[in-house]
Design a protein around this motif. Sequence first.
Motif, PDB file in Angstrom:
ATOM      1  N   ASN A   1       8.212  15.091  99.114  1.00 17.26           N
ATOM      2  CA  ASN A   1       9.559  14.552  98.876  1.00 17.26           C
ATOM      3  C   ASN A   1       9.568  13.025  98.970  1.00 17.26           C
ATOM      4  O   ASN A   1      10.253  12.352  98.189  1.00 17.26           O
ATOM      5  CB  ASN A   1      10.558  15.143  99.868  1.00 17.26           C
ATOM      6  N   PHE A   2       8.805  12.474  99.911  1.00 12.83           N
ATOM      7  CA  PHE A   2       8.746  11.022 100.043  1.00 12.83           C
ATOM      8  C   PHE A   2       8.074  10.402  98.819  1.00 12.83           C
ATOM      9  O   PHE A   2       8.539   9.375  98.309  1.00 12.83           O
ATOM     10  CB  PHE A   2       8.018  10.617 101.328  1.00 12.83           C
ATOM     11  N   MET A   3       7.004  11.001  98.340  1.00  9.81           N
ATOM     12  CA  MET A   3       6.316  10.455  97.171  1.00  9.81           C
ATOM     13  C   MET A   3       7.207  10.537  95.919  1.00  9.81           C
ATOM     14  O   MET A   3       7.230   9.605  95.109  1.00  9.81           O
ATOM     15  CB  MET A   3       4.970  11.153  96.949  1.00  9.81           C
ATOM     16  N   LEU A   4       7.965  11.610  95.770  1.00 13.84           N
ATOM     17  CA  LEU A   4       8.915  11.717  94.649  1.00 13.84           C
ATOM     18  C   LEU A   4      10.008  10.651  94.778  1.00 13.84           C
ATOM     19  O   LEU A   4      10.383  10.005  93.790  1.00 13.84           O
ATOM     20  CB  LEU A   4       9.536  13.114  94.592  1.00 13.84           C
TER      21      LEU A   4
ATOM     22  N   ASP B   1       8.386   7.428  93.762  1.00 16.00           N
ATOM     23  CA  ASP B   1       8.149   7.386  92.316  1.00 16.00           C
ATOM     24  C   ASP B   1       9.446   7.084  91.564  1.00 16.00           C
ATOM     25  O   ASP B   1       9.444   6.316  90.598  1.00 16.00           O
ATOM     26  CB  ASP B   1       7.557   8.712  91.824  1.00 16.00           C
ATOM     27  N   ASP B   2      10.564   7.685  91.997  1.00 15.17           N
ATOM     28  CA  ASP B   2      11.863   7.449  91.352  1.00 15.17           C
ATOM     29  C   ASP B   2      12.288   5.985  91.442  1.00 15.17           C
ATOM     30  O   ASP B   2      13.047   5.508  90.607  1.00 15.17           O
ATOM     31  CB  ASP B   2      12.951   8.314  91.989  1.00 15.17           C
ATOM     32  N   ARG B   3      11.797   5.271  92.456  1.00 10.65           N
ATOM     33  CA  ARG B   3      12.191   3.882  92.677  1.00 10.65           C
ATOM     34  C   ARG B   3      11.076   2.892  92.331  1.00 10.65           C
ATOM     35  O   ARG B   3      11.193   1.705  92.627  1.00 10.65           O
ATOM     36  CB  ARG B   3      12.615   3.704  94.132  1.00 10.65           C
TER      37      ARG B   3
ATOM     38  N   LEU C   1       7.790  -4.342  93.604  1.00 13.32           N
ATOM     39  CA  LEU C   1       8.483  -5.569  93.243  1.00 13.32           C
ATOM     40  C   LEU C   1       9.666  -5.697  94.189  1.00 13.32           C
ATOM     41  O   LEU C   1      10.322  -4.698  94.514  1.00 13.32           O
ATOM     42  CB  LEU C   1       8.976  -5.513  91.794  1.00 13.32           C
ATOM     43  N   ASP C   2       9.927  -6.898  94.654  1.00 12.96           N
ATOM     44  CA  ASP C   2      11.003  -7.092  95.623  1.00 12.96           C
ATOM     45  C   ASP C   2      12.361  -6.879  94.970  1.00 12.96           C
ATOM     46  O   ASP C   2      12.638  -7.427  93.901  1.00 12.96           O
ATOM     47  CB  ASP C   2      10.916  -8.494  96.220  1.00 12.96           C
ATOM     48  N   ASN C   3      13.183  -6.064  95.601  1.00 16.19           N
ATOM     49  CA  ASN C   3      14.548  -5.792  95.161  1.00 16.19           C
ATOM     50  C   ASN C   3      15.422  -5.598  96.391  1.00 16.19           C
ATOM     51  O   ASN C   3      14.979  -4.974  97.361  1.00 16.19           O
ATOM     52  CB  ASN C   3      14.630  -4.511  94.311  1.00 16.19           C
TER      53      ASN C   3
END
Length: 180
Positions: free
Chosen positions: A161-164, A167-169, A103-105
């Motif tokens: 680390n990139f996937m985490l 996922d956090d965002r 989603l755009d943010n």
Amino acid sequence: MKPETEHFLVLSALGSDRAGIIDELARAASDTRCNIADSRMVVMGLEFAIIMMVSGTWDAIAKLESQLPAVGRRLGLDILSRRTEQRPAQKESIPYSVHVIALDNPGIVHEIANFFASQGINIEAMETSTYAAPHTGSQMFALSMTVNIPGRVHIASLRENFMLFCDDRNLDAIIEPYKA
């Protein structure tokens, strides 16, 4: 052309879009015996934008440089140019493709760029766009980029680390070896 006699010029141009701009820019390069080595062009809104690297002999590049102000006036383009050199091969690094949809943010590009910069990974190319999601019409964001991962970086750890991070965002992402 022999590499020792090859010179390079990068130019960028911006102006109102209309048919024939690329033809005229390519003609200016061709008429001065320059070769278009690399280019990217896009229309955003009603504006045309291009970045182009041309190669040629010293005198061919100089001739093109001297003609650019007149070409810009004739085409209604703001043109900037700068001499450069061909980039050496990126030894000790591996190109990877990164694709993100969300989603755009505001701030997504900054956060992703910061993730890679903080690890000493250079972004070589990047495109972003927004579009309306099918069925819901929600404003979506898409990013595609190429990064050069230094050989010292453990790729499996970077990917994890990139996937985490994504996922956090709530970013849907893929990082994979670059395929030409």
